[in-house]
Design an enzyme around this catalytic site. Structure first.
Site, PDB file in Angstrom:
ATOM      1  N   VAL A  19       4.291  -5.634   8.706  1.00  0.00           N
ATOM      2  CA  VAL A  19       3.274  -6.470   9.360  1.00  0.00           C
ATOM      3  C   VAL A  19       3.879  -7.806   9.791  1.00  0.00           C
ATOM      4  CG1 VAL A  19       1.028  -7.597   9.081  1.00  0.00           C
ATOM      5  CG2 VAL A  19       1.420  -5.333   8.066  1.00  0.00           C
ATOM      6  N   ARG A  49      13.557 -10.518   1.151  1.00  0.00           N
ATOM      7  CA  ARG A  49      14.849  -9.837   1.375  1.00  0.00           C
ATOM      8  C   ARG A  49      15.313 -10.078   2.812  1.00  0.00           C
ATOM      9  NH1 ARG A  49      11.984  -6.436  -2.235  1.00  0.00           N
ATOM     10  NH2 ARG A  49      10.564  -5.913  -0.562  1.00  0.00           N
ATOM     11  N   LYS A 118      -5.301  -6.828   1.306  1.00  0.00           N
ATOM     12  CA  LYS A 118      -6.592  -6.490   0.665  1.00  0.00           C
ATOM     13  C   LYS A 118      -6.480  -6.374  -0.839  1.00  0.00           C
ATOM     14  CE  LYS A 118      -4.438  -3.104   2.745  1.00  0.00           C
ATOM     15  NZ  LYS A 118      -3.790  -3.197   4.030  1.00  0.00           N
ATOM     16  N   GLU A 142      -9.697 -10.197   8.593  1.00  0.00           N
ATOM     17  CA  GLU A 142      -9.991  -9.064   9.492  1.00  0.00           C
ATOM     18  C   GLU A 142      -8.971  -7.935   9.349  1.00  0.00           C
ATOM     19  OE1 GLU A 142     -11.943  -6.897  11.271  1.00  0.00           O
ATOM     20  OE2 GLU A 142     -12.732  -8.675  12.267  1.00  0.00           O
ATOM     21  N   VAL A 145      -9.088  -4.669   6.664  1.00  0.00           N
ATOM     22  CA  VAL A 145      -9.877  -3.428   6.738  1.00  0.00           C
ATOM     23  C   VAL A 145      -9.759  -2.822   8.134  1.00  0.00           C
ATOM     24  CG1 VAL A 145     -12.134  -2.375   6.360  1.00  0.00           C
ATOM     25  CG2 VAL A 145     -11.557  -4.499   5.185  1.00  0.00           C
ATOM     26  N   GLY A 147      -7.160  -1.829   9.919  1.00  0.00           N
ATOM     27  CA  GLY A 147      -6.058  -2.218  10.798  1.00  0.00           C
ATOM     28  C   GLY A 147      -6.547  -3.087  11.945  1.00  0.00           C
ATOM     29  N   GLY A 200       5.499   4.080   8.975  1.00  0.00           N
ATOM     30  CA  GLY A 200       5.100   2.711   8.629  1.00  0.00           C
ATOM     31  C   GLY A 200       3.622   2.561   8.335  1.00  0.00           C
ATOM     32  N   LYS A 218     -10.435  -2.075   0.316  1.00  0.00           N
ATOM     33  CA  LYS A 218     -11.069  -2.304   1.626  1.00  0.00           C
ATOM     34  C   LYS A 218     -12.574  -2.132   1.514  1.00  0.00           C
ATOM     35  CE  LYS A 218      -7.006  -0.632   4.156  1.00  0.00           C
ATOM     36  NZ  LYS A 218      -6.325   0.577   4.625  1.00  0.00           N
TER      37      LYS A 218
HETATM   38  N1  HSE Z   1      -1.569   1.727   4.014  1.00  0.00           N
HETATM   39  C1  HSE Z   1      -2.704   1.380   4.794  1.00  0.00           C
HETATM   40  C2  HSE Z   1      -3.280   2.661   5.370  1.00  0.00           C
HETATM   41  C3  HSE Z   1      -2.300   0.445   5.894  1.00  0.00           C
HETATM   42  O1  HSE Z   1      -2.635   3.695   5.247  1.00  0.00           O
HETATM   43  O2  HSE Z   1      -4.374   2.637   5.870  1.00  0.00           O
HETATM   44  C4  HSE Z   1      -3.419  -0.376   6.409  1.00  0.00           C
HETATM   45  O3  HSE Z   1      -4.094  -1.053   5.434  1.00  0.00           O
END
Ligand code: HSE
Length: 473
Positions: A19, A49, A118, A142, A145, A147, A200, A218
């Site tokens: 992110v 890192r 979250k 925002e 929850v 994305g 990802g 969430k």
């Molecule tokens: N790991 C979360 C998902 C990413 O898979 O929804 C977004 O919060």
């Protein structure tokens, strides 16, 4: 006439992972002059890192090295950082406490905070909102929850005049991706999980995705803004997707005309709110059944919006608004973060400091987990002999649960061998019998009691898998 100078809002960024890096992409690469007279500028970036010399080294480290630090206080205390963005991925409880400390320190420094974390809000929300109220600063979430889906803004602003009945849907992209791939391509759970991580979607610790913890965090935020509940961890009845086997898709599809989706639900009967996270059978013709991959979909049901539209089919199925979009991945999450950042930068303070909600806090209570109710699917794998179904049905009867249907498919040798292999069973493949019993509406408490008796039976080979059936009963 000389051109007026831009007003510069400084950002302190905590995190340079999936992110954090996507946020840097938005600020550095795409150009940051979105509005006349206002400019965003990153003052400092904290990364745990820097990974210099590593093949996956930070994308912007070489060109913007002076901005990076491994000391978080250089970000939090930076005099030019007006807004602190927390986009760190937590791996354990100690991380959560540390990151909460960063947020509270930033608020205490008179800075607003935007977070995509979250887990920290779920664990320490109360303390964080109290700190925000004390300092008169804002905290925006925002990106926590759905994305990129603008659901918090919709709930807190657009639906201000609504009386909410339910908010539910698919809010973990990783789980949805895994279940969709298993359903559509017959992939194994492990293979689908690996792919979700490579794309990802997964959290730093993917256990939180597949165990339902990420969705629980969430849902707590959704229940907060929708029903004014400050839920504590453990208030949600939670089941992960780890126990779903390809055989469940066969039964769900062939016998139940359904698929299996990772649902999160908060619904109110006017006095209590039921909150649950679980994989559930969703009929093929339900809106949510078509939501595949990492896409999230959040459905909202409000009393006021239903008035005058009683014939609307979607209303019958329990919703009148749908919010759909990319629910995981750096890009959409970064867009949601930056939406909050821009709003704060513009000085929009519609919410005031504090936690906004549709229902006044204290009006509704959280339903106890044992009293949450649904119709259930229970999948058994037994060592076959006469009388098993009668025995199981008796146990359900003793718990006061009505049996609805018994589903039994004729299985190919390959399917039985697959069960034998995946559960490492100690009997011959031809002795294995999978079948499903569906139940009329029962409470979680009744189910727990019945299954405690059933799992002790000598014919049970595998822990029974029990899932809510959505949209019936
Ligand atoms: N790991 C979360 C998902 C990413 O898979 O929804 C977004 O919060």
């Amino acid at each position: 006439m000389a051109k007026a100078k831009d007003f510069i809002v400084g950002l302190g960024l905590l995190g340079s992972g999936t992110v954090g890096e996507a946020i840097q992409d938005l600020v550095f690469a795409a150009g940051n002059r979105k509005e006349p007279g206002l400019r965003l500028k990153i003052a400092k970036i904290y990364t745990r890192r820097p990974d210099t010399g590593h093949p996956k080294k930070k994308k912007w480290y070489t060109t913007h090295r002076e901005l990076f630090t491994t000391n978080p206080t250089e970000v939090i205390d930076h005099p030019e950082a007006d807004i602190i963005i927390e986009a760190l991925g937590s791996e354990d409880e100690r991380d959560l406490a540390t990151f909460k400390g960063y947020i509270i320190r930033a608020l205490g420094n008179g800075k607003s905070v935007v977070t995509s974390d979250k887990a920290v809000l779920a664990r320490f929300g109360q303390e964080i909102w109290e700190a925000a109220a004390r300092s008169g600063q804002e905290i925006r979430f925002e990106a926590c929850v759905g994305g990129g889906i603008p659901i918090i803004r919709a709930l807190t602003q657009s639906f201000a005049a609504e009386t909410p009945e339910a908010i539910y849907g698919i809010i973990n992209g990783t789980s949805n991706y895994i279940l969709s791939e298993m359903d559509k391509y017959g992939k194994s759970y492990a293979q689908a999980l690996r792919e979700a991580q490579e794309r990802g979607y997964a959290e730093t610790n993917p256990k939180s995705d597949v165990s339902g913890l990420d969705a629980e965090a969430k849902l707590m935020l959704l229940a907060g803004v929708t029903f004014g509940l400050h839920m504590s961890p453990g208030g949600v009845w939670r089941k992960g997707i780890e126990e779903i086997h390809p055989v469940d898709f066969l039964y769900a599809s062939r016998k139940g005309r359904s698929t299996i989706k990772p649902l999160a639900v908060a619904r109110s009967d006017g006095s209590t709110v039921e909150a649950l996270v679980a994989p559930a059978l969703v009929p093929h013709d339900h809106f949510l059944a078509a939501i595949d991959g990492a896409t999230n979909a959040i459905l909202f049901k409000g009393q006021k919006s239903a008035a005058g539209d009683r014939e609307d089919k979607s209303e019958i199925r329990g919703w009148n608004y749908a919010f759909v979009g990319p629910g995981a991945g750096g890009g959409p999450t970064a867009v949601a973060v930056m939406g909050d950042v821009w709003e704060l930068a513009r000085g929009a303070r519609e919410h005031g400091a504090g936690f906004p909600s549709l229902v006044a806090p204290g009006t509704l209570a959280v339903q106890s987990q044992a009293r949450i109710s649904a119709c259930f699917y229970v999948r058994f794998v037994v060592k076959d002999r006469v009388g098993i179904v009668a025995d199981i049905c008796q146990a359900f009867g003793q718990a006061g649960i009505n049996v609805s249907e018994i589903w039994q498919l004729g299985h190919s040798q390959e399917e039985l061998e697959n069960l034998h292999r995946s559960y490492r069973l100690d009997v011959k493949p031809r002795e294995i019998l999978p079948f499903v019993i569906t139940l009329e509406r029962a409470t979680v408490g009744q189910m727990t009691a019945a299954l405690a008796a059933i799992r002790r039976k000598d014919y049970i080979l595998v822990e029974p898998v029990w899932l809510p059936i959505w949209g019936t009963g």
